[in-house]
Structures are given as structure tokens and as C-alpha cells.
Design an enzyme around this catalytic site. Structure first.
Site, short mmCIF file in Angstrom:
data_model
loop_
_atom_site.label_atom_id
_atom_site.label_comp_id
_atom_site.label_asym_id
_atom_site.label_seq_id
_atom_site.Cartn_x
_atom_site.Cartn_y
_atom_site.Cartn_z
CG HIS A 66 -0.31 -0.04 2.54
ND1 HIS A 66 0.04 1.11 3.23
CD2 HIS A 66 0.02 -1.08 3.34
CE1 HIS A 66 0.57 0.77 4.40
NE2 HIS A 66 0.57 -0.55 4.49
CG ASP A 68 -2.95 3.64 2.54
OD1 ASP A 68 -2.32 2.67 2.07
OD2 ASP A 68 -3.89 3.50 3.35
CG ASP A 99 2.92 0.26 7.96
OD1 ASP A 99 2.68 -0.38 6.92
OD2 ASP A 99 2.10 0.39 8.88
CD GLU A 133 -2.89 -1.90 5.52
OE1 GLU A 133 -2.94 -2.91 6.25
OE2 GLU A 133 -2.43 -0.81 5.93
CD GLU A 162 0.91 -4.11 6.08
OE1 GLU A 162 1.41 -3.52 7.05
OE2 GLU A 162 0.23 -3.54 5.21
CG HIS A 348 0.88 2.94 12.59
ND1 HIS A 348 -0.44 2.56 12.69
CD2 HIS A 348 1.28 2.50 11.37
CE1 HIS A 348 -0.81 1.91 11.60
NE2 HIS A 348 0.23 1.86 10.79
#
Length: 375
Positions: A66, A68, A99, A133, A162, A348
Site C-alpha cells: 500500500h 497510503d 510501513d 489499507e 507489511e 505509526h
């Protein structure tokens, strides 16, 4: 090779593609794939950008990822601009570095090297990339999977990029994930003055015993692949902050992560039975994120383990821990699915970063998997 991977990762990180926005990341990737002979099918839905790229025919090895990223949080907490990637002490800093724009760069550069070495490779090499995602995941990978299934175009083996690793790249791979379902429950009462409880109906007093009963449910004992299913409170709220008002309702949100031993229907019936057996007025909304899936030992897992052992001299741990991933959608096709990506200790978070050497190592692993399955 390291420079090529790093430069591509930096290009992608410099684009503030907060989910579900892509903002041009996929155009960069598509241009490079077209240059080495990939056919491209865009499957865009609403604000989400998706594409399916493929080269060759036959058994299909897909790399999924992904473009995003999650929001940055507080800008002041970052040591550097999260969308101006910088290299410090051997680490690449920026939102999405781990990520998973770093893994995307590793995939693409691995494919470039592989195709250059094996231009007439057997089988089909493909990419499934989305920009949805990290948020709702309703217009992303699942839409591409639905498109492919409508064409009877199936994926045999899939590597999801991932960030599966814990300490070093390849020390942990995910060969499955638990299912996830959320119950949003509102217990309705009657608002009133707290000095006159007989004139009101306190939803907190009625709700607490019910909440405890739901938390005490034992859904299963797990199995060889999954830990026991778990029920946890994610959010709970009642009242408006005044100490003299009995609230009119209590909201509680349960999230259930469940193994392959139970179904979402069984979970729903267990919770609803408790609610119905108590003297409460309630409403409930269910949000289903995905079923559990597992890839057992087979060609893909054996190949991934072989490639990791070649570089690390140590076999990876197979795990189904963690949250949901887009692997759950690809598994609907009956595909063998394994997650292999970068180290996840900064994902994150503010100051997200990845070792430059890890980008190189992951790209080498990806190329080796391509070679072992398709050359």
C-alpha cells in the site's frame, strides 16, 4: 543497489499520501514497472487508487502493498519533517519508511533486477497495490480481488510487504491473521437528576454487569496456529461531565479478535444472548473486518523460509499475531499468503525510520523468492 532502493523510498516518502490518498505514488511505481514489461490495470474506486500489474503467464507470484500512510500525529514531536526524508546514522527517517514505502521500494527494485536477469522467466510476476489499507480498507485490495475473481484470474502465491519483522528483517513472518469484528452497543436508559434516581433509569448501573458478562465469555482455547480469541473494550462513554445528571445512554465498543476455532456468527450469538437475558433496552451495530486466515506449510512458506535462511542463517518464526492486514482479502482467493517486511518497532510512531541496510536485505530476499519460484 542500496542507492537505487533508498532513492525510490525517498521519492515515495516525500509524498504526503495520508490514507486513502495516493497523490502520485503509484504513478512513480507504474512507470518503473512499465519500463520492464509489466501490463497495468488500474482499479480506482472513489478516492482510492489501486492497480494490478503483471508480467508473464502461468502460476502467479504477487507482491502486495500500500502507498497510503497514517497521519503524522503532532508535527512538533518529529525530529525532522515527516515528509522530507533524511538519512541519519544509517537510518532513513520519514512517515511510511517502515510501513510500507520502504518495502515497496524493495519490491520494485527486486523485480527490476530479477527481470533483467531472467527476462523470459516462467510463471507470472505481479503486483497488487492500493492506497486504502490504513483507513477503512473498503475500496482497496478487496476491490482488486473482486475484479480478479470476476475474471477468474487467481493469485497462487502472495507476499504482503507489511512490516512483520521484530528485531532483524526476516526474524518473523506472518502466515495468517486473526479475524476481527466490532460490536458497538448502546444501552438506553432515562436521563434524570441524580438526586432522584427513582425518576430515571441509569444505563451505567444496568450496563456494568452486562459488560462484565461479555468480557467473561470464553470463545475458544486457540489452536496450533492461533492464540485464544479475545474480547476487549475499545471505547466506553456515558454522561456529559455533570455530576448531577444521570445519563440517558451508555455506549460501549467491544473488539473481538478471533481464531479459526469460531465464526463471527457464533460470536454475535454469544453476545446477543447475554444482552437479551438481561433487563435492558439496547441497540447494537456490528462492524466485520475480516475472517481469520492461515497458510499452512507449502511451497510458498518453504520458499520464504529458504530465502530468509540463506541471508540470515536462521529460520524465521511463523506467527499469526498482530492486527488485520490486506492478506485477509487475498486469502479469499485460496492463495498461499505470507507477510514478510521490515522491522516494525517504529511503525505509526513519530520519527518512523528504517535501516538502510534493512532495505537492501529485504530487497535481496524478495529477489531470491522471485528467483526460486519463477526462474
Amino acid at each position: 543497489m542500496t542507492c537505487s532502493i533508498t532513492e525510490l523510498a525517498k521519492k515515495l516518502i516525500s509524498i504526503p499520501s495520508v490514507s486513502p490518498k495516493d497523490l502520485g505514488c503509484q504513478d512513480i511505481i507504474i512507470k518503473r514497472l512499465c519500463a520492464i514489461g509489466f501490463d497495468i490495470k488500474r482499479v480506482n474506486v472513489n478516492d482510492t487508487k489501486n492497480f494490478w500489474a503483471f508480467r508473464g503467464t502461468g502460476k502467479t507470484l504477487t507482491f502486495a502493498g500500500h502507498t497510503d500512510v497514517v497521519p503524522i500525529g503532532q508535527d512538533k514531536d518529529w525530529q525532522t519533517d515527516p515528509f522530507q526524508p533524511v538519512i541519519r546514522s544509517g537510518y532513513l527517517f520519514g512517515r511510511g519508511s517502515a510501513d510500507m514505502k520502504g518495502a515497496l521500494a524493495a519490491m520494485i527494485t527486486a523485480a527490476e533486477r530479477f527481470v533483467n536477469k531472467f527476462p523470459n522467466h516462467k510463471g507470472r510476476l505481479s503486483f497488487l497495490i492500493t492506497s486504502d489499507e490504513e483507513s477503512s480498507a473498503v475500496d482497496g485490495t478487496i476491490k482488486v480481488v473482486e475484479y480478479l475473481m470476476s475474471k477468474r484470474d487467481m493469485i497462487d502465491y502472495c507476499i504482503v510487504g507489511e512490516p512483520s519483522s521484530t528485531n532483524i528483517v526476516g526474524d518473523v513472518i506472518k502466515n495468517g491473521r486473526r479475524g476481527s469484528i466490532t460490536a458497538n452497543i448502546t444501552i438506553h436508559g432515562i436521563q434524570g437528576h441524580i438526586a432522584y434516581p427513582d425518576l430515571a433509569d441509569n444505563p451505567i448501573h444496568k450496563g456494568l454487569p452486562v459488560i462484565l458478562k461479555i468480557l467473561s465469555i470464553k470463545l475458544d482455547s486457540g489452536n496450533d496456529f492461533f492464540l485464544p480469541s479475545s474480547i476487549n473494550i475499545a471505547n466506553i462513554h456515558a454522561g456529559n461531565g455533570f455530576n448531577n445528571v444521570i445519563p440517558g445512554s451508555l455506549f460501549v465498543q467491544f473488539n473481538i479478535r478471533f481464531s479459526s476455532e469460531v465464526s463471527e456468527k457464533h460470536i454475535q450469538s454469544q453476545i446477543v444472548n447475554i444482552l437479551n437475558s438481561n433487563d435492558i433496552n439496547y441497540s447494537i451495530e456490528w462492524l466485520f473486518s475480516g475472517k481469520p486466515f492461515i497458510t499452512k506449510k507449502g511451497l510458498l512458506i518453504d520458499t520464504v523460509i529458504q530465502s530468509i535462511f540463506y541471508f540470515n542463517k536462521k529460520k524465521p518464526i511463523l506467527s499469526t499475531s498482530g492486527g488485520t492486514s490486506d492478506g485477509r482479502f487475498i486469502a479469499l482467493m485460496g492463495s498461499e499468503v505470507v507477510e514478510l517486511g521490515l522491522v516494525n518497532n517504529t511503525i505509526h510512531k513519530v520519527n518512523e525510520c528504517v535501516k538502510i541496510s534493512d532495505l537492501k536485505l529485504l530487497s535481496c530476499m524478495y529477489e531470491d523468492i522471485m528467483k526460486n519460484l519463477l526462474s
